[in-house]
Design a protein around this motif. Structure first.
Motif, PDB file in Angstrom:
ATOM      1  N   ARG A 192       8.556   0.925   2.013  1.00  0.00           N
ATOM      2  CA  ARG A 192       9.411   0.693   0.852  1.00  0.00           C
ATOM      3  C   ARG A 192       8.655   1.013  -0.426  1.00  0.00           C
ATOM      4  O   ARG A 192       7.442   0.806  -0.505  1.00  0.00           O
ATOM      5  N   ILE A 193       9.344   1.490  -1.434  1.00  0.00           N
ATOM      6  CA  ILE A 193       8.703   1.783  -2.698  1.00  0.00           C
ATOM      7  C   ILE A 193       8.152   0.479  -3.279  1.00  0.00           C
ATOM      8  O   ILE A 193       8.828  -0.547  -3.303  1.00  0.00           O
ATOM      9  N   GLY A 194       6.897   0.514  -3.686  1.00  0.00           N
ATOM     10  CA  GLY A 194       6.221  -0.672  -4.184  1.00  0.00           C
ATOM     11  C   GLY A 194       5.420  -1.398  -3.125  1.00  0.00           C
ATOM     12  O   GLY A 194       4.661  -2.316  -3.432  1.00  0.00           O
ATOM     13  N   VAL A 197       0.055   0.379   1.477  1.00  0.00           N
ATOM     14  CA  VAL A 197      -0.202   0.678   2.883  1.00  0.00           C
ATOM     15  C   VAL A 197      -0.806  -0.529   3.587  1.00  0.00           C
ATOM     16  O   VAL A 197      -0.586  -0.758   4.786  1.00  0.00           O
ATOM     17  N   TRP A 198      -1.546  -1.358   2.828  1.00  0.00           N
ATOM     18  CA  TRP A 198      -2.194  -2.532   3.425  1.00  0.00           C
ATOM     19  C   TRP A 198      -1.162  -3.619   3.743  1.00  0.00           C
ATOM     20  O   TRP A 198      -1.356  -4.401   4.668  1.00  0.00           O
ATOM     21  N   GLU A 199      -0.084  -3.682   2.991  1.00  0.00           N
ATOM     22  CA  GLU A 199       1.026  -4.581   3.319  1.00  0.00           C
ATOM     23  C   GLU A 199       1.857  -4.026   4.472  1.00  0.00           C
ATOM     24  O   GLU A 199       2.369  -4.773   5.317  1.00  0.00           O
ATOM     25  N   PHE A 200       2.000  -2.706   4.481  1.00  0.00           N
ATOM     26  CA  PHE A 200       2.828  -2.042   5.488  1.00  0.00           C
ATOM     27  C   PHE A 200       2.245  -2.184   6.884  1.00  0.00           C
ATOM     28  O   PHE A 200       2.990  -2.360   7.856  1.00  0.00           O
ATOM     29  N   HIS A 380      10.878  -2.474  -2.151  1.00  0.00           N
ATOM     30  CA  HIS A 380      10.186  -3.667  -1.681  1.00  0.00           C
ATOM     31  C   HIS A 380      10.823  -4.877  -2.357  1.00  0.00           C
ATOM     32  O   HIS A 380      11.014  -4.873  -3.569  1.00  0.00           O
ATOM     33  N   PRO A 381      11.181  -5.924  -1.598  1.00  0.00           N
ATOM     34  CA  PRO A 381      11.844  -7.089  -2.218  1.00  0.00           C
ATOM     35  C   PRO A 381      11.068  -7.673  -3.387  1.00  0.00           C
ATOM     36  O   PRO A 381      11.662  -8.129  -4.371  1.00  0.00           O
ATOM     37  N   ARG A 382       9.736  -7.637  -3.305  1.00  0.00           N
ATOM     38  CA  ARG A 382       8.922  -8.193  -4.388  1.00  0.00           C
ATOM     39  C   ARG A 382       9.110  -7.435  -5.694  1.00  0.00           C
ATOM     40  O   ARG A 382       9.035  -8.012  -6.780  1.00  0.00           O
ATOM     41  N   ARG A 384      11.829  -5.490  -6.482  1.00  0.00           N
ATOM     42  CA  ARG A 384      13.207  -5.091  -6.722  1.00  0.00           C
ATOM     43  C   ARG A 384      13.668  -5.404  -8.146  1.00  0.00           C
ATOM     44  O   ARG A 384      14.177  -4.517  -8.849  1.00  0.00           O
ATOM     45  N   ASP A 385      13.508  -6.633  -8.598  1.00  0.00           N
ATOM     46  CA  ASP A 385      13.994  -7.001  -9.935  1.00  0.00           C
ATOM     47  C   ASP A 385      13.283  -6.200 -11.017  1.00  0.00           C
ATOM     48  O   ASP A 385      13.906  -5.781 -12.003  1.00  0.00           O
ATOM     49  N   LYS A 386      11.986  -5.973 -10.834  1.00  0.00           N
ATOM     50  CA  LYS A 386      11.227  -5.213 -11.827  1.00  0.00           C
ATOM     51  C   LYS A 386      11.739  -3.782 -11.932  1.00  0.00           C
ATOM     52  O   LYS A 386      11.930  -3.255 -13.026  1.00  0.00           O
ATOM     53  N   TRP A 387      11.989  -3.158 -10.773  1.00  0.00           N
ATOM     54  CA  TRP A 387      12.484  -1.784 -10.779  1.00  0.00           C
ATOM     55  C   TRP A 387      13.877  -1.703 -11.387  1.00  0.00           C
ATOM     56  O   TRP A 387      14.169  -0.798 -12.181  1.00  0.00           O
TER      57      TRP A 387
END
Length: 395
Positions: A192-194, A197-200, A380-382, A384-387
Motif C-alpha cells: 500500500r502507498i505509505g 518494506v519493513w512493515e510489508f 495504507h490505513p495509517r 489515509r487521512d493525511k493523503w
C-alpha cells in the motif's frame, strides 16, 4: 531463429533479440562458486560477500548499460514462440544448478575444504549464506515461472526449487490467492502507498502462509477430506524441504542448520521485496456489485530493463503475466498503459531500504498514475487521512 506466420498474403517474421541472453539466468546459481573463486584468487575473505554485491550493484549497473527492450512478439507468432522447447530448458537448467550450489555450500558450512583452503569461519559462512540466499530468492522466481504451467512435471519442478527456502506454500498462495486478490486491500502480497518494506514483510509473510493453509483446507473440505494429509499441497511442499534439509544435515552435520535458516530467510526476503514493488499503491476499482474490477495492465508496475528481465525470465513484464498467468515468459508483452518503474527490480529493491527515498521516488508516480486522485490508490490505513487531506479529498 525467426518465428514466422502467414496472415492472408502477408508474411510476418519476428526474431527474439534476447533469445540467447535468457541462458544468463542459469549463471545465478554460480554466485557461490564465483565468491569462492574470488577468495581463492585474491586471498581476500571479503569476497564471500560477493552475492549481495552482484545482485544489488552489478545487476543494476548492467540494467543501466544494457538499456530497455520494449519489443513485443506479434500475436500471430505467440503460439510458435511458446512451443519452442529451448525456452523451457533454460528454466529447467536452473534447478539442478541451484541444488548443486546448495549442496556445495552445505559442505563448506559443515567444515569442508576445497583446494587445500582452511575451513570457513563464522563470518565467512554468513557471507556464503547470503550468496546462497540470492540463489534461493531467484530460485523462487524460477518456481514462479514453472508453477503457473499446466504440465504436471513443471509444477513439481517448482516445488523442488522452493524446497531450499522452506517456502513451498508460495506455490499455492501465489497461484490461487494473489492472482485472485491482487491490487486489493485483501491481498497480503500487494503493498500500500505509505507502507514501508519493513512493515510489508511481516504482513505478507504471515498473510501468505495463512492464506495458503486456508485455501488448501477449504479445497480438501469440499472433497470431504481432512486437511491433515499428504494430499495437502502445503504439507507435501514442505515435505520437500524436510527431505532436502534433513539430507544435508545428515551428510554435513547439524551445525549447518543456522546457515540453512539464514539463506532461506534471505531468499524469502528477496522474493517479498519484489512483491513489495510490483503492485505498490495499485488498486482495482470496486464495482456497483461490490466486486473488484478485473485485473488489467494498469494494476502492475512494469520495467523493460534488459538486465533484470533476462535474469528473472521477464518477471518485470508483470502486467501481461497477471492477464495471462500461464503464458510463458518469452511471450510476455509490454503494455503502454502499465505504470513504469524508474529502473529494474534489483535497483528498485535498493531504494526500498531507505523508506524516505523510496517514497520520494514512488509516491508521486502513484499519484500521477491515478491522475491526481489519491482515493483511487491502495492507501495504507495509517496514512489515509493525511493523503486525503493533502489532495483535497473528503475522508
Amino acid at each position: 531463429m525467426a518465428f514466422q506466420a502467414t496472415v492472408g498474403d502477408q508474411q510476418i517474421v519476428w526474431r527474439d533479440t534476447k533469445r540467447y541472453l535468457w541462458i544468463m539466468g542459469a549463471i545465478i546459481p554460480l554466485i557461490p562458486f564465483a565468491a569462492w573463486g574470488l577468495v581463492a584468487w585474491t586471498g581476500q575473505d571479503i569476497f564471500w560477500y560477493f552475492g549481495p554485491f552482484f545482485v544489488f550493484a552489478v545487476i543494476p549497473v548492467f540494467d543501466l548499460i544494457a538499456g530497455l527492450d520494449r519489443n513485443n512478439p506479434p500475436d500471430e507468432v505467440l503460439q510458435a514462440l511458446e512451443n519452442d522447447k529451448y525456452y523451457r530448458w533454460v528454466t529447467y537448467l536452473f534447478i539442478p544448478a541451484q541444488l548443486v550450489s546448495l549442496i556445495w555450500g552445505a559442505y563448506l558450512f559443515g567444515g569442508g575444504t576445497f583446494g587445500g583452503s582452511a575451513p570457513l569461519d563464522v563470518v565467512d559462512k554468513i557471507g556464503l549464506a547470503l550468496a546462497l540466499g540470492m540463489v534461493a530468492g531467484i530460485g523462487i522466481n524460477t518456481a514462479h515461472e514453472l508453477g503457473h504451467k499446466k504440465e504436471e512435471h513443471e509444477r513439481w519442478f517448482a516445488r523442488v526449487a522452493l524446497a531450499q527456502t522452506f517456502y513451498g506454500h508460495f506455490f499455492i498462495e501465489h497461484n490461487r490467492g494473489h492472482h485472485v486478490r491482487v491490487a486489493t486491500p485483501e491481498d497480503p502480497a500487494s503493498s500500500r502507498i505509505g507502507e514501508t518494506v519493513w512493515e510489508f514483510m511481516p504482513r505478507t509473510v504471515s498473510g501468505s502462509l495463512r492464506s495458503a493453509w486456508g485455501l488448501e483446507k477449504r479445497r480438501l473440505e469440499r472433497r470431504e477430506q481432512s486437511h491433515w494429509t499428504i494430499r495437502n499441497d502445503v504439507l507435501n511442499a514442505w515435505a520437500f524441504s524436510v527431505v532436502l534439509w534433513g539430507g544435508l544435515m545428515i551428510a554435513f552435520g547439524w551445525e549447518i542448520f543456522p546457515y540453512l535458516v539464514l539463506q532461506a530467510v534471505v531468499g524469502i526476503w528477496l522474493l517479498e521485496s519484489v512483491n513489495y514493488l510490483e503492485h505498490y499503491g495499485m488498486l482495482r476499482a470496486r464495482q456497483e456489485s461490490g466486486r473488484f474490477e478485473r485485473v488489467n495492465p494498469s494494476h502492475s508496475w512494469n520495467s523493460n530493463n534488459i538486465g533484470t528481465n533476462v535474469l528473472l525470465y521477464h518477471l518485470q513484464r508483470h502486467s501481461d503475466h497477471h492477464a495471462n498467468p500461464t503464458r510463458r515468459y518469452q511471450a510476455l508483452r509490454d503494455y503502454k498503459e502499465s505504470p513504469v518503474l524508474p529502473t529494474g527490480y534489483a535497483g528498485m529493491i535498493v531504494l526500498t531500504w531507505v523508506p524516505a527515498i523510496w517514497r520520494r521516488t514512488m509516491d508521486k508516480r502513484v499519484v500521477e498514475h491515478y491522475d491526481g486522485d489519491i482515493t483511487r490508490a491502495n492507501l495504507h490505513p495509517r496514512n489515509r487521512d493525511k493523503w486525503l487531506e493533502k489532495y483535497g479529498a473528503a475522508a
